[in-house]
Design an enzyme around this catalytic site. Structure first.
Site, short mmCIF file in Angstrom:
data_model
loop_
_atom_site.label_atom_id
_atom_site.label_comp_id
_atom_site.label_asym_id
_atom_site.label_seq_id
_atom_site.Cartn_x
_atom_site.Cartn_y
_atom_site.Cartn_z
N ASP A 157 0.86 -1.19 0.00
CA ASP A 157 0.00 0.00 0.00
C ASP A 157 0.89 1.24 0.00
O ASP A 157 1.88 1.30 0.76
CB ASP A 157 -0.85 0.09 1.28
CG ASP A 157 -1.83 -1.06 1.42
OD1 ASP A 157 -2.05 -1.77 0.42
OD2 ASP A 157 -2.37 -1.25 2.53
N ILE A 158 0.52 2.22 -0.82
CA ILE A 158 1.34 3.45 -0.87
C ILE A 158 1.37 4.13 0.50
O ILE A 158 2.40 4.56 1.00
CB ILE A 158 0.77 4.42 -1.93
CG1 ILE A 158 1.00 3.83 -3.32
CG2 ILE A 158 1.41 5.81 -1.82
CD1 ILE A 158 0.43 4.66 -4.46
N LYS A 197 -2.09 -23.25 -1.10
CA LYS A 197 -1.25 -22.55 -2.07
C LYS A 197 -0.31 -21.58 -1.35
O LYS A 197 -0.74 -20.81 -0.47
CB LYS A 197 -2.12 -21.78 -3.08
CG LYS A 197 -3.16 -22.64 -3.79
CD LYS A 197 -2.56 -23.84 -4.50
CE LYS A 197 -1.95 -23.50 -5.84
NZ LYS A 197 -1.37 -24.73 -6.46
N LYS A 199 1.97 -19.49 -3.05
CA LYS A 199 2.45 -18.40 -3.90
C LYS A 199 2.13 -17.01 -3.35
O LYS A 199 3.00 -16.13 -3.34
CB LYS A 199 1.88 -18.58 -5.31
CG LYS A 199 2.61 -17.83 -6.40
CD LYS A 199 4.06 -18.25 -6.58
CE LYS A 199 4.28 -19.00 -7.86
NZ LYS A 199 5.49 -19.78 -7.90
N PRO A 200 0.88 -16.76 -2.88
CA PRO A 200 0.61 -15.42 -2.33
C PRO A 200 1.58 -15.05 -1.21
O PRO A 200 2.05 -13.91 -1.14
CB PRO A 200 -0.83 -15.52 -1.79
CG PRO A 200 -1.45 -16.66 -2.54
CD PRO A 200 -0.32 -17.62 -2.83
N CYS A 393 -25.77 3.79 25.61
CA CYS A 393 -25.61 5.12 25.02
C CYS A 393 -26.83 5.52 24.17
O CYS A 393 -27.82 5.95 24.73
CB CYS A 393 -24.30 5.20 24.25
SG CYS A 393 -23.72 6.90 24.15
N GLN A 397 -30.50 6.42 25.56
CA GLN A 397 -31.24 7.67 25.30
C GLN A 397 -32.60 7.37 24.66
O GLN A 397 -33.63 7.94 25.05
CB GLN A 397 -30.42 8.57 24.37
CG GLN A 397 -29.11 9.03 25.00
CD GLN A 397 -28.21 9.78 24.03
OE1 GLN A 397 -28.48 9.86 22.84
NE2 GLN A 397 -27.09 10.30 24.52
N HIS A 519 -20.47 3.51 27.93
CA HIS A 519 -20.24 2.32 27.10
C HIS A 519 -19.62 1.22 27.95
O HIS A 519 -18.38 1.12 28.06
CB HIS A 519 -19.32 2.67 25.93
CG HIS A 519 -20.00 3.44 24.84
ND1 HIS A 519 -20.64 2.82 23.80
CD2 HIS A 519 -20.17 4.77 24.66
CE1 HIS A 519 -21.15 3.75 23.00
NE2 HIS A 519 -20.89 4.93 23.51
N GLU A 521 -19.37 -1.82 27.30
CA GLU A 521 -18.68 -2.88 26.53
C GLU A 521 -17.16 -2.73 26.52
O GLU A 521 -16.45 -3.73 26.37
CB GLU A 521 -19.22 -2.93 25.09
CG GLU A 521 -18.84 -1.78 24.16
CD GLU A 521 -19.83 -0.61 24.20
OE1 GLU A 521 -20.47 -0.41 25.25
OE2 GLU A 521 -19.96 0.12 23.20
N1 GLN Z 1 -25.79 9.97 19.37
C1 GLN Z 1 -25.80 9.96 20.79
C2 GLN Z 1 -24.98 11.10 21.39
O1 GLN Z 1 -24.20 11.71 20.71
C3 GLN Z 1 -25.32 8.63 21.32
C4 GLN Z 1 -23.87 8.36 21.04
C5 GLN Z 1 -23.48 6.92 21.19
O2 GLN Z 1 -24.32 6.02 21.17
N2 GLN Z 1 -22.21 6.66 21.32
O3 GLN Z 1 -25.11 11.40 22.54
#
Ligand code: GLN
Length: 544
Positions: A157-158, A197, A199-200, A393, A397, A519, A521
């Site tokens: 990649d350039i 293979k 070769k790649p 999030c 909301q 968040h 997660e």
């Molecule tokens: N769009 C919403 C906000 O800006 C929720 C953002 C999100 O889910 N990360 O507050």
């Protein structure tokens, strides 16, 4: 079994490059290599180089690029940082993601400040020096023994050329025994011939050599174990010892990859090349954790209702957090990714009503009006049908808007993100956002303290009245609507910034209805799942 110790504290670097094509799992190979070194007692961390010109991943579309991973210090980073954090159980700073944009921003700023006075500023040496200095600084600041640097993109990649050139120079400057190159390639099986293979891989190594880099290890992705014939051929043509050609065949779980690498002597090869002192590799509970992802029985069917489901990588941390939580209770998750737009116009037989077939509904983050009605419908359906719901999030909301519209009967309730002129702005712009004009890196980002209220499910889940979680948003709950929610029995169970911001709301007397502004997660790890996810999968596993 092999392990290692870096006698003199002089940072060593492992560079992971990619060949043949993208999507080979370079991030998992990088994380797994780092994990092996960490389990051997070394202080190790990872860096992701992204050759694109954006300063960070924050302004990119998740459908094109995958999730934006948020660090504690508010970096909007490439999703591979999530893999590094999950494998190593560490928190990285935004400096661990280096993009072309970020490098050029620093170089141009320095040029304007007059730091290169009299000079013509060039890719070599100014840009390459900035890259090398950035990597050396990370090793120094964190006092690391080894930094594993993954270079995004594919050799040839350039845009990745200045980075590869910087890595080549770094090898020259700090010495061969302080640097090691792992090149990740692919050995495809052609259906007609049925053989692997090579070769790649051969071509890709040639390309790397053309720019002055000779790989030390080849990590070859393949569906089934690399045959000895393919290994011999690759070794011969790539000029790499057979023992340094590592088969990275499909594993039952990504957390199994460190074992896969080690079973082929990966640590031995690294120890020798980097002249590391032998030590002991201690697996601790890693093997048990890895096993928990594929020996579990019983499946939970979870619907993830979101805006970017056409690319599940858009929600990769949500997926991992769910699987960590499910594995911790001996279950597997089966996910159906549901495009929220499909849930906008409900009829009795519609996709919305089919949500009854799931053990739980999860609404993750998102931005903008498209598909938001479908998320509200799903949140409302989960509430009415007593189906476990986890909102994150945007999913938090919109669940609030849905409650205000359907339970509190405030018909015009909305978010100003969806309807800027709404009469009832229950979700509105964060006050500090009003004066912001730039869009990159200006949301409420990173880790913030959250205070959990007594007698709430949140407190039972977290068993702590103070937690820290990561954020990425511009809008928040408008507390003028607090009383109307409370009057309907909704629990406002956590706040941040001295009560200014609502962080969690939950609906009591429901199987599980929990939504967070933060968040959750990003805080989940294999073997240490985030607790709201555990609460969710536990509720989802209870058959009514
Ligand atoms: N769009 C919403 C906000 O800006 C929720 C953002 C999100 O889910 N990360 O507050």
């Amino acid at each position: 079994m092999q392990s290692v110790r870096n006698q003199v504290k002089r940072p060593k670097f492992i560079f992971v490059t990619g060949g043949v094509m993208s999507g080979l799992g370079k991030g998992v190979i990088t994380s797994s290599t780092a994990k092996l070194l960490q389990l051997s007692g070394l202080k190790v961390s990872c860096v992701k180089i992204d050759p694109y010109v954006n300063c960070d991943a924050g302004t990119m579309n998740p459908i094109a690029h995958g999730e934006v991973f948020v660090t504690n210090d508010g970096g909007e980073c490439d999703m591979d940082l999530g893999n590094y954090e999950r494998f190593l159980d560490i928190a990285l700073s935004k400096d661990h993601n280096l993009t072309t944009g970020r490098v050029y921003l620093d170089v141009i700023r320095a040029e304007r400040e007059g730091k290169y006075l009299g000079q013509c500023v060039q890719i070599i040496p100014h840009v390459t020096n900035a890259i090398k200095n950035h990597l050396l600084k990370i090793a120094k600041v964190d006092n690391l023994d080894i930094v594993v640097v993954e270079c995004g993109g594919t050799v040839g990649d350039i845009e990745s050329l200045p980075f590869l050139e910087a890595l080549r120079q770094l090898e020259l400057e700090i010495g061969h025994s302080n640097t090691l190159f792992i090149h990740v390639t692919l050995a495809p099986i052609l259906d007609v011939v049925g053989e692997q293979k090579t070769k790649p891989t051969q071509h890709s190594v040639q390309e790397l050599r053309r720019i002055g880099i000779q790989p030390d290890i080849l990590a070859v992705r393949c569906r089934t174990k690399l045959t000895s014939e393919a290994r011999r051929k690759i070794s011969l043509f790539a000029s790499i010892e057979e023992g340094s050609v590592i088969s990275c065949h499909d594993a039952p779980s990504i957390y199994k990859v460190p074992e896969l690498l080690e079973s082929q002597g990966m640590l031995n090869v690294i120890t020798e090349k980097l002249t590391l002192e032998n030590g002991t590799l201690k697996w601790l509970n890693w093997k048990t954790i890895a096993k928990s992802f594929y020996t579990n029985e019983g499946t939970l069917k979870i619907a993830i209702v979101g805006k970017y489901v056409s690319l599940p990588d858009s929600y990769v941390s949500v997926y991992h957090a769910l699987s960590h939580a499910a594995a911790s209770i001996g279950r597997k998750v089966e996910i159906d990714w549901i495009e929220s737009e499909q849930l906008e116009n409900p009829t009795n037989s519609s996709r919305l009503h089919q949500l009854r077939n799931y053990d739980g509904i999860l609404a993750p983050g998102g931005f903008g009006k498209r598909g938001s009605g479908g998320i509200m419908n799903a949140a409302n359906f989960a509430r009415k049908e007593n189906i476990p719901y986890l909102g994150i999030c945007f999913g938090f909301q919109l669940a609030i808007v849905a409650v205000l519209r359907n339970l509190c009967l405030i018909e015009n309730a909305s978010s100003t993100e969806l309807d800027p002129d709404t009469k009832d702005p229950v979700i509105e712009f964060l006050p500090e956002q009003k004066s912001t004009t730039e869009l990159g890196g200006t949301m409420r980002l990173g880790s913030h303290e959250i205070n959990i209220m007594p007698k709430t499910m949140a407190l039972r889940i977290y068993r702590n009245n103070r937690i820290f979680r990561r954020h990425r948003h511009r809008y928040e709950f408008n507390q003028k609507y607090k009383d109307v929610l409370l009057s309907k029995g909704v629990a406002l169970s956590a706040f941040s910034d001295n009560g200014k911001r609502l962080e969690i709301f939950e609906i009591p007397n429901h199987k599980f209805y929990f939504a967070s502004q933060y968040h959750s997660e990003f805080s989940s790890r294999p073997g240490k799942p985030e607790k709201s996810f555990v609460g969710f999968v536990r509720a989802a596993s209870i058959k009514s």
